[in-house]
Design an enzyme around this catalytic site. Structure first.
Site, PDB file in Angstrom:
ATOM      1  N   LYS A   6       1.785  -9.350  -0.607  1.00 29.86           N
ATOM      2  CA  LYS A   6       1.690  -8.451  -1.761  1.00 29.86           C
ATOM      3  C   LYS A   6       2.720  -7.346  -1.593  1.00 29.86           C
ATOM      4  CE  LYS A   6      -1.603  -6.178  -4.835  1.00 29.86           C
ATOM      5  NZ  LYS A   6      -1.067  -4.829  -5.040  1.00 29.86           N
ATOM      6  N   CYS A  21      -6.978  -5.256 -10.242  1.00 34.67           N
ATOM      7  CA  CYS A  21      -7.557  -4.408  -9.192  1.00 34.67           C
ATOM      8  C   CYS A  21      -8.341  -3.271  -9.830  1.00 34.67           C
ATOM      9  CB  CYS A  21      -6.463  -3.874  -8.266  1.00 34.67           C
ATOM     10  SG  CYS A  21      -5.570  -5.145  -7.351  1.00 34.67           S
ATOM     11  N   CYS A  35       0.831  -1.202   0.000  1.00 37.14           N
ATOM     12  CA  CYS A  35       0.000   0.000   0.000  1.00 37.14           C
ATOM     13  C   CYS A  35       0.868   1.256   0.000  1.00 37.14           C
ATOM     14  CB  CYS A  35      -0.921   0.016   1.213  1.00 37.14           C
ATOM     15  SG  CYS A  35      -1.973   1.478   1.284  1.00 37.14           S
TER      16      CYS A  35
END
Length: 319
Positions: A139, A224, A98
């Site tokens: 991730k 995504c 993120c």
């Protein structure tokens, strides 16, 4: 092709997952991240962000949904991973990707790409905390500001015995710039390691998916943002289906409105549907025009009226 519907904080909630897995043949979904700081979270937090846990860890259409955790303390990450697995999550995913400043500021997400040793400790703690049969994945991005750091980063995850790693083919400082995509680095990682690799980034259609898989030689693909631009992207990528018609998208928007208003996030509906429109307008000129009407409203009812009017107008034009 194994295809995963990835997480998007504040957008790809359980209601969106429900709808997108109903119309696409996804093999797996990953939740929005659950933030772990310094405690074992109550079960209610997991059920709120992943209500699929109450139905065997799958959407109603049968797609498995893996809980994603974000945090920097190995012990508390392990505690919460154990809880998520005990509640029925068919795997644990760890967020090291993120790029949000608010998340990075509190030592979460992509900022940990600068600390591969800590990443290793977190993944190892989670791996040791859950049953060996429960997959553990991570991730990541290629690095913080240098894509060559991807080798050290992926090795840290590999040595911690993770089962799989998803690589978003940009650094944190690259953000989401299309021109910054570096699929070739994923191919280099794949050649150098034995871990299962999932490629992610800049897949908007069938051709992109084919090119990404050919370039990266990855084991699977994650989409995504593109899944919000084009609601049937999963089947477009997987089976080369035609792009969904705008009339069908409008039906989905009304269906989603019903989900959101009746669901536990009804108060957030105006923001959620506006966020979705922000993506749809990249694929559909009609969405761009309709967004001008939608964005003027902050209550659910007038937004639904706008959508319903657009549907009726299409029907009149067709007849």
């Amino acid at each position: 092709m194994r295809l995963i519907l990835g997480p998007m904080e504040g957008v790809l909630d359980h209601l969106m997952r429900e709808m997108l897995t109903e119309i696409n043949d996804y093999d797996l979904c990953v939740t929005e991240f659950i933030r772990v700081i310094d405690q074992r979270l109550p079960k209610s937090v997991f059920y709120r962000l992943c209500p699929e846990l109450l139905q065997g860890g799958k959407t109603l259409s049968g797609t498995p949904v893996r809980v994603q955790l974000l945090g920097q303390d190995p012990d508390w990450m392990a505690e919460n991973a154990h809880l998520a697995a005990s509640l029925g999550s068919p795997g644990i995913d760890i967020n090291f990707g993120c790029p949000a400043k608010s998340v990075n500021k509190s030592r979460g997400g992509a900022v940990l790409l600068q600390e591969p040793e800590l990443m290793h400790q977190i993944v190892k703690a989670v791996r040791d905390a859950v049953d060996p049969r429960v997959p553990v994945s991570a991730k990541v991005r290629l690095g913080w500001d240098d894509p060559s750091h991807c080798f050290e980063i992926t090795d840290a995850v590999l040595q911690a015995k993770a089962d799989e790693i998803t690589i978003h083919a940009r650094t944190k400082t690259d953000g989401y710039k299309a021109e910054a995509i570096k699929w070739d680095y994923i191919r280099q990682v794949k050649k150098a390691s034995q871990i299962s690799i999932v490629a992610n980034g800049e897949v908007w259609n069938h051709a992109d998916g084919q090119q990404c898989m050919e370039t990266t030689q990855a084991d699977a693909l994650m989409v995504c943002r593109g899944a919000l631009n084009l609601p049937n992207l999963g089947n477009v990528v997987k089976y080369n289906h035609a792009h969904m018609a705008w009339e069908t998208v409008l039906e989905l928007l009304l269906k989603y409105s019903g989900y959101e208003i009746k669901g536990d996030k009804g108060l957030y509906y105006p923001n959620r549907v506006k966020q979705w429109f922000a993506y749809l307008r990249h694929e559909y000129p009609q969405a761009k025009a309709l967004f001008a009407d939608v964005r003027r409203h902050n209550k659910a009812a007038p937004i639904v009226d706008v959508l319903q009017s657009a549907k009726e107008q299409l029907f009149r034009q067709a007849s």
